[in-house]
Design a protein around this motif. Structure first.
Motif, PDB file in Angstrom:
ATOM      1  N   GLU A  29     -10.383 -31.931  11.014  1.00 49.48           N
ATOM      2  CA  GLU A  29      -9.595 -32.826  11.156  1.00 49.48           C
ATOM      3  C   GLU A  29      -9.784 -33.978  11.880  1.00 49.48           C
ATOM      4  O   GLU A  29      -9.766 -35.179  12.324  1.00 49.48           O
ATOM      5  CB  GLU A  29      -8.038 -33.398  10.251  1.00 49.48           C
ATOM      6  N   LYS A  30      -9.449 -33.012  13.235  1.00 44.96           N
ATOM      7  CA  LYS A  30      -9.306 -33.284  15.129  1.00 44.96           C
ATOM      8  C   LYS A  30     -10.937 -34.318  14.854  1.00 44.96           C
ATOM      9  O   LYS A  30     -11.520 -35.199  15.670  1.00 44.96           O
ATOM     10  CB  LYS A  30      -9.405 -32.148  15.293  1.00 44.96           C
ATOM     11  N   ASP A  49     -11.266 -30.976   0.489  1.00 41.71           N
ATOM     12  CA  ASP A  49     -10.378 -31.548   2.065  1.00 41.71           C
ATOM     13  C   ASP A  49     -12.111 -31.949   2.951  1.00 41.71           C
ATOM     14  O   ASP A  49     -11.664 -32.542   3.778  1.00 41.71           O
ATOM     15  CB  ASP A  49     -10.092 -29.926   2.473  1.00 41.71           C
ATOM     16  N   PHE A  50     -12.967 -31.377   2.488  1.00 40.55           N
ATOM     17  CA  PHE A  50     -14.292 -31.900   3.110  1.00 40.55           C
ATOM     18  C   PHE A  50     -15.594 -31.660   2.702  1.00 40.55           C
ATOM     19  O   PHE A  50     -15.529 -31.368   1.307  1.00 40.55           O
ATOM     20  CB  PHE A  50     -14.532 -31.735   4.894  1.00 40.55           C
ATOM     21  N   ASN A  59     -13.668 -41.915   3.537  1.00 41.23           N
ATOM     22  CA  ASN A  59     -12.747 -40.915   5.023  1.00 41.23           C
ATOM     23  C   ASN A  59     -12.369 -39.500   5.176  1.00 41.23           C
ATOM     24  O   ASN A  59     -11.398 -39.781   5.288  1.00 41.23           O
ATOM     25  CB  ASN A  59     -11.702 -42.145   4.201  1.00 41.23           C
ATOM     26  N   ILE A  60     -13.253 -38.935   4.520  1.00 42.68           N
ATOM     27  CA  ILE A  60     -13.016 -37.370   5.069  1.00 42.68           C
ATOM     28  C   ILE A  60     -13.845 -36.745   5.534  1.00 42.68           C
ATOM     29  O   ILE A  60     -15.195 -37.156   6.105  1.00 42.68           O
ATOM     30  CB  ILE A  60     -12.626 -36.673   4.010  1.00 42.68           C
ATOM     31  N   PRO A  61     -13.965 -35.689   6.614  1.00 41.56           N
ATOM     32  CA  PRO A  61     -14.432 -34.858   7.069  1.00 41.56           C
ATOM     33  C   PRO A  61     -16.052 -34.894   6.038  1.00 41.56           C
ATOM     34  O   PRO A  61     -15.892 -34.027   5.226  1.00 41.56           O
ATOM     35  CB  PRO A  61     -13.976 -33.362   7.784  1.00 41.56           C
ATOM     36  N   LEU A  77     -22.286 -40.737  12.681  1.00 38.77           N
ATOM     37  CA  LEU A  77     -21.831 -41.621  11.016  1.00 38.77           C
ATOM     38  C   LEU A  77     -20.754 -40.883  10.794  1.00 38.77           C
ATOM     39  O   LEU A  77     -21.156 -41.743   9.272  1.00 38.77           O
ATOM     40  CB  LEU A  77     -23.629 -41.795  10.929  1.00 38.77           C
ATOM     41  N   GLY A  78     -20.638 -39.939  10.771  1.00 34.34           N
ATOM     42  CA  GLY A  78     -19.261 -39.013  10.118  1.00 34.34           C
ATOM     43  C   GLY A  78     -19.587 -37.604   9.902  1.00 34.34           C
ATOM     44  O   GLY A  78     -18.624 -37.418   9.033  1.00 34.34           O
ATOM     45  N   ILE A  79     -20.993 -36.826  10.453  1.00 35.04           N
ATOM     46  CA  ILE A  79     -20.965 -35.761   9.920  1.00 35.04           C
ATOM     47  C   ILE A  79     -19.983 -35.183  10.516  1.00 35.04           C
ATOM     48  O   ILE A  79     -19.979 -34.764  12.483  1.00 35.04           O
ATOM     49  CB  ILE A  79     -22.167 -35.221  10.106  1.00 35.04           C
ATOM     50  N   ASN A  80     -19.323 -33.973   9.946  1.00 37.69           N
ATOM     51  CA  ASN A  80     -18.670 -33.634  11.149  1.00 37.69           C
ATOM     52  C   ASN A  80     -18.117 -32.021  11.061  1.00 37.69           C
ATOM     53  O   ASN A  80     -18.360 -31.087  12.275  1.00 37.69           O
ATOM     54  CB  ASN A  80     -17.005 -33.598  11.143  1.00 37.69           C
TER      55      ASN A  80
END
Ligand SMILES: O=C(COP(=O)(O)O)N(O)CCCCOP(=O)(O)O
Ligand SMILES: [Ca+2]
Ligand code: NA
Ligand SMILES: [Zn+2]
Length: 311
Positions: free
Chosen positions: A10-11, A174-175, A208-210, A251-254
């Protein structure tokens, strides 16, 4: 300290950096990874496949899962960086249950080879189970070509961004691991790496999630050449260039799954050390060089993913 994977991700998602998830099968890789993360003052995710749990438990999933929870939690609780333990590519419900019961931070339910509705149904089930035990959940949409232990997909099936939106809303996962063109192992692409960045951008906006990138090893030539210098045959090995992975992070990969790079680095160090020290028979000595190479790869990846200093 031993934490929940969701807190780490999330962070990372808020601050648009990524945390590597490194696979282990033994003590040596764990030490190398955690010491590298300590040196970079970074969060890190340790993950084990079902194959790793089978290996460590000599075929018994409960023994293997407990082994890894005690090993990782025991070591992590003496450190000042956040460490999570994740079940990678959970497909067998016996293994997923064993991981949840043993105390894994998170589990992946990989039912992406099933039809969409089936994947959604199974994932929803696992989310209910896992969340009741405070465990977070990863799922996958689309398919990566290449071998995934007990399932091999012939070719890539890329994620459908609209389906991803529905999937996340319906399952509460969650992801999510969206297939965007990577594949597992050391031989990823026939020609050039081609990742579908537009598709990834859409998935991030709609969910809009990890997000998780599988098959993210870069297969650094330096270690391939060194392993081959000392007798390995890894001809044609090709990975995802680090620059392409950096674009995915923007682009949003965590979470960036990395296994093959550590295997090749360790192999190079082990072959080199055994060749150069023919009289040595203490594994604490002849494993050291491979462990150092793994640590070097770990620190390099923590740096370029932006996880350094984020502990
Ligand atoms: O996405 C990745 C990493 O892919 P990489 O091969 O690019 O490192 N992973 O999920 C790691 C896959 C590990 C497979 O392990 P087993 O052989 O024990 O089944
Ligand atoms: Ca899959
Ligand atoms: Na995973
Ligand atoms: Zn994977």
């Amino acid at each position: 300290m031993y934490v929940n994977t969701k807190d780490i991700l999330e962070k990372a998602s808020k601050e648009f950096y990524a945390v590597p998830a490194f696979n282990i099968n033994n003590l040596e890789f764990l030490i190398a990874i955690l010491e590298g993360a300590v040196e970079k003052n970074a969060p890190v995710i340790i993950e084990t496949s079902e194959g790793a749990i089978k290996y460590a438990g000599n075929g018994d999933p409960i023994r293997g899962a407990k082994f890894f929870v005690n090993l990782v939690k025991g070591y992590a609780d003496t450190l000042n960086i956040p460490v999570a333990l994740h079940l990678d590519h959970g497909k067998n419900l016996e293994y997923i249950a064993a991981a949840i019961k043993a105390g894994y931070s998170s589990v992946m339910i990989d039912a992406s080879h099933e039809p969409f509705e089936e994947n959604l149904k199974i994932t929803k089930e696992v989310v209910k189970w896992a969340h009741a035990a405070g465990v977070s959940v990863e799922a996958e949409l689309g398919q990566l070509a290449g071998i995934e232990d007990n399932v091999s997909a012939e070719e890539n099936v890329l994620v459908d961004p609209q389906q991803a939106k529905i999937f996340v809303e319906e399952t509460g996962v969650d992801f999510l691991a969206p297939a965007i063109g990577t594949s597992h192992g050391a031989f990823k692409f026939k020609g050039e790496a081609k990742l579908d960045f537009e598709r990834l951008e859409k998935v991030k906006k709609l969910t809009n999630i990890p997000l998780v990138l599988h098959g993210a090893s870069s297969v650094p030539a330096k270690y391939v050449e060194l392993a081959e210098k000392y007798g390995a045959d890894l001809g044609g090995a090709k990975g995802v260039p680090a620059e392409e992975i950096k674009k995915c992070v923007k682009l949003g990969i965590n979470k960036v799954n990395t296994d093959t790079d550590l295997r090749i680095a360790f192999l190079a160090g082990l072959r080199k050390n055994l060749t150069e020290n023919v009289k040595e028979f203490d594994p604490r000595k002849y494993f050291k060089e491979g462990m150092q190479f793994v640590k070097d790869v770990v620190m390099d990846r923590l740096e370029f993913l932006g996880a350094s200093g984020k502990a």
